[in-house]
Design a protein around this motif. Structure first.
Motif, mmCIF file in Angstrom:
data_model
loop_
_atom_site.group_PDB
_atom_site.id
_atom_site.type_symbol
_atom_site.label_atom_id
_atom_site.label_comp_id
_atom_site.label_asym_id
_atom_site.label_seq_id
_atom_site.Cartn_x
_atom_site.Cartn_y
_atom_site.Cartn_z
ATOM 1 N N THR A 158 4.234 -12.800 11.488
ATOM 2 C CA THR A 158 3.367 -11.710 11.952
ATOM 3 C C THR A 158 4.101 -10.366 11.858
ATOM 4 O OG1 THR A 158 4.015 -11.963 14.297
ATOM 5 C CG2 THR A 158 2.094 -13.203 13.550
ATOM 6 N N LYS A 159 5.367 -10.356 12.220
ATOM 7 C CA LYS A 159 6.097 -9.079 12.244
ATOM 8 C C LYS A 159 6.440 -8.609 10.823
ATOM 9 C CE LYS A 159 6.013 -8.392 16.685
ATOM 10 N NZ LYS A 159 5.215 -7.278 17.230
ATOM 11 N N GLY A 160 6.701 -9.566 9.928
ATOM 12 C CA GLY A 160 6.885 -9.201 8.510
ATOM 13 C C GLY A 160 5.581 -8.684 7.935
ATOM 14 N N GLY A 161 4.472 -9.283 8.353
ATOM 15 C CA GLY A 161 3.153 -8.819 7.917
ATOM 16 C C GLY A 161 2.887 -7.396 8.381
ATOM 17 N N VAL A 162 3.259 -7.107 9.618
ATOM 18 C CA VAL A 162 3.078 -5.744 10.154
ATOM 19 C C VAL A 162 3.878 -4.745 9.321
ATOM 20 C CG1 VAL A 162 3.658 -4.240 12.122
ATOM 21 C CG2 VAL A 162 2.514 -6.435 12.513
ATOM 22 N N ARG A 163 5.073 -5.146 8.911
ATOM 23 C CA ARG A 163 5.945 -4.239 8.139
ATOM 24 C C ARG A 163 5.259 -3.812 6.840
ATOM 25 N NH1 ARG A 163 9.420 -5.802 4.021
ATOM 26 N NH2 ARG A 163 10.911 -4.167 3.463
ATOM 27 N N LEU A 164 4.762 -4.770 6.058
ATOM 28 C CA LEU A 164 4.170 -4.405 4.767
ATOM 29 C C LEU A 164 2.760 -3.844 4.907
ATOM 30 C CD1 LEU A 164 5.421 -6.960 2.109
ATOM 31 C CD2 LEU A 164 6.030 -4.574 2.423
ATOM 32 N N PHE A 165 2.021 -4.307 5.920
ATOM 33 C CA PHE A 165 0.706 -3.725 6.195
ATOM 34 C C PHE A 165 0.872 -2.222 6.468
ATOM 35 C CE2 PHE A 165 -2.504 -2.444 9.352
ATOM 36 C CZ PHE A 165 -3.663 -2.680 8.617
ATOM 37 N N THR A 166 1.900 -1.889 7.218
ATOM 38 C CA THR A 166 2.191 -0.490 7.555
ATOM 39 C C THR A 166 2.400 0.347 6.291
ATOM 40 O OG1 THR A 166 3.188 -1.138 9.640
ATOM 41 C CG2 THR A 166 3.871 0.997 8.751
ATOM 42 N N LYS A 167 3.154 -0.202 5.347
ATOM 43 C CA LYS A 167 3.440 0.558 4.117
ATOM 44 C C LYS A 167 2.166 0.763 3.284
ATOM 45 C CE LYS A 167 8.192 -1.143 3.921
ATOM 46 N NZ LYS A 167 8.869 0.089 4.356
ATOM 47 N N ALA A 168 1.298 -0.271 3.258
ATOM 48 C CA ALA A 168 0.044 -0.141 2.504
ATOM 49 C C ALA A 168 -0.860 0.922 3.147
ATOM 50 C CB ALA A 168 -0.671 -1.490 2.448
ATOM 51 N N VAL A 169 -0.941 0.899 4.462
ATOM 52 C CA VAL A 169 -1.754 1.906 5.170
ATOM 53 C C VAL A 169 -1.199 3.306 4.902
ATOM 54 C CG1 VAL A 169 -2.414 2.762 7.474
ATOM 55 C CG2 VAL A 169 -2.552 0.315 6.965
ATOM 56 N N ALA A 170 0.139 3.409 4.903
ATOM 57 C CA ALA A 170 0.767 4.711 4.642
ATOM 58 C C ALA A 170 0.315 5.270 3.299
ATOM 59 C CB ALA A 170 2.293 4.565 4.670
ATOM 60 N N LYS A 171 0.256 4.398 2.286
ATOM 61 C CA LYS A 171 -0.149 4.868 0.953
ATOM 62 C C LYS A 171 -1.637 5.165 0.897
ATOM 63 C CE LYS A 171 3.582 3.083 -1.853
ATOM 64 N NZ LYS A 171 3.974 2.303 -3.020
ATOM 65 N N GLU A 172 -2.449 4.349 1.584
ATOM 66 C CA GLU A 172 -3.904 4.546 1.520
ATOM 67 C C GLU A 172 -4.345 5.859 2.166
ATOM 68 O OE1 GLU A 172 -6.509 1.350 2.779
ATOM 69 O OE2 GLU A 172 -5.330 -0.125 1.683
ATOM 70 N N TYR A 173 -3.675 6.286 3.230
ATOM 71 C CA TYR A 173 -4.199 7.418 4.012
ATOM 72 C C TYR A 173 -3.288 8.647 4.028
ATOM 73 C CZ TYR A 173 -7.529 3.895 4.875
ATOM 74 O OH TYR A 173 -8.469 2.929 4.642
ATOM 75 N N ALA A 174 -2.299 8.670 3.141
ATOM 76 C CA ALA A 174 -1.416 9.852 3.085
ATOM 77 C C ALA A 174 -2.215 11.103 2.750
ATOM 78 C CB ALA A 174 -0.310 9.624 2.051
#
Ligand code: NAP
Length: 264
Positions: A158-174
């Motif tokens: 779950t915590k590894g998932g949060v790490r990469l989910f965070t990076k994808a969100v960062a790119k989607e909404y920059a």
């Protein structure tokens, strides 16, 4: 007053890192919607903020529920007029070997630690877009989101998932000026260590000292932590404050590791 005029949601704010974060953000001028599944602790968090002259409300929220996320974001905007900061902090720990773990325990950990973070982002981002000034999302991962740990496979997933989910969100909404970063605490002295299901694992039992309210410092030192002590909830809240503020304005998709050198 590094967050003057900002509005924040902090989940898991009845205890530990979430409570310290809600208090810290309010101290720096943010209006805080503190939420948790645990009402009693929520009242204590709210009392601490208002006693210090801060602005806050408390709402009961189960982060697994999409309906409750919709209601939380709506209640925040209704109360404070806006939403600029989301701290996805609520989480649980469960220590079981993969072959011993029930599907129910796996699913519950995923629902709270990972799906809760997805739902928070999904419903906070549209409100942040409306501010016209963007927003900052801080997702609480763990050092267990950076390294595997025997007995913590579900938690690590779950915590590894949060790490990469965070990076994808960062790119989607920059482009919307919405930043999204993850925080990776090491062993922090919070009540989570009294609630963790150790699944009979001796190493976890030694750290968590069943019945005690703090992680065992000798065990932490033995496990190779250079600072040989647990961190405090404020150590993490101060990192979250930095990510919430404009001081981190060029950071998105980053991992802020606050672990006393554990992963060094
Ligand atoms: P904590 O003191 O147990 O606080 C977590 C809060 O989240 C509790 O009030 C808990 O309520 C609440 N919660 C649990 N399930 C929820 C749900 N479905 N919906 C809403 N709230 C829920 O733990 P903490 O140590 O401050 O942990 C905060 C975050 O830091 C977690 O994501 C954790 O994984 C992460 N973290 C902690 C450490 C550490 O060493 N402490 C290290 C790395 C990462 P209940 O008490 O009723 O369960």
């Amino acid at each position: 007053m590094r967050l003057k005029g900002r509005v924040a949601i902090v989940t898991g704010a009845s205890s530990g890192i979430g409570r310290s974060t809600a208090i810290t953000l309010a101290r720096e001028g943010a209006a805080v919607m503190a939420t948790d599944i645990d009402d009693r602790g929520g009242a204590e968090t709210l009392a601490a903020i208002t006693a210090a002259g801060g602005k806050a409300r408390y709402l009961q929220q189960d982060v697994r529920s999409e309906e409750q996320w919709i209601a939380t974001v709506a209640a925040t905007v209704a109360a404070f007029g806006n939403l600029h900061i989301l701290v996805n902090n609520a989480g649980i720990g469960s220590g079981q070997l993969v072959t011993e773990m029930s599907l129910e325990a796996w699913n519950n950990q995923v629902a709270i630690n990972l799906t809760g973070v997805f739902l928070g982002c999904k419903h906070a981002i549209p409100a942040m877009r409306k501010t016209g000034s963007g927003g900052s999302i801080i997702n609480i991962s763990s050092v267990a989101g950076l390294e595997g740990s025997a007995g913590l496979a579900g938690y690590c997933a779950t915590k590894g998932g949060v790490r990469l989910f965070t990076k994808a969100v960062a790119k989607e909404y920059a482009a919307d000026r919405i930043r999204c970063n993850s925080v990776h605490p090491g062993i922090i002295d919070t009540p989570i260590w009294t609630k963790i299901d150790e699944g009979g694992l001796q190493e976890l039992q030694a750290i968590s000292q069943p019945g005690a309210n703090a992680p065992n410092p000798d065990m932490i030192a033995q496990m190779g932590s250079p600072m040989a002590r647990a961190g405090s909830p404020d150590d993490i809240a101060n990192g979250i404050l930095f990510l919430a503020s404009d001081e981190s304005g060029y950071m998105t998709g980053s991992e802020l590791v606050i672990d006393g050198g554990w992963t060094a």
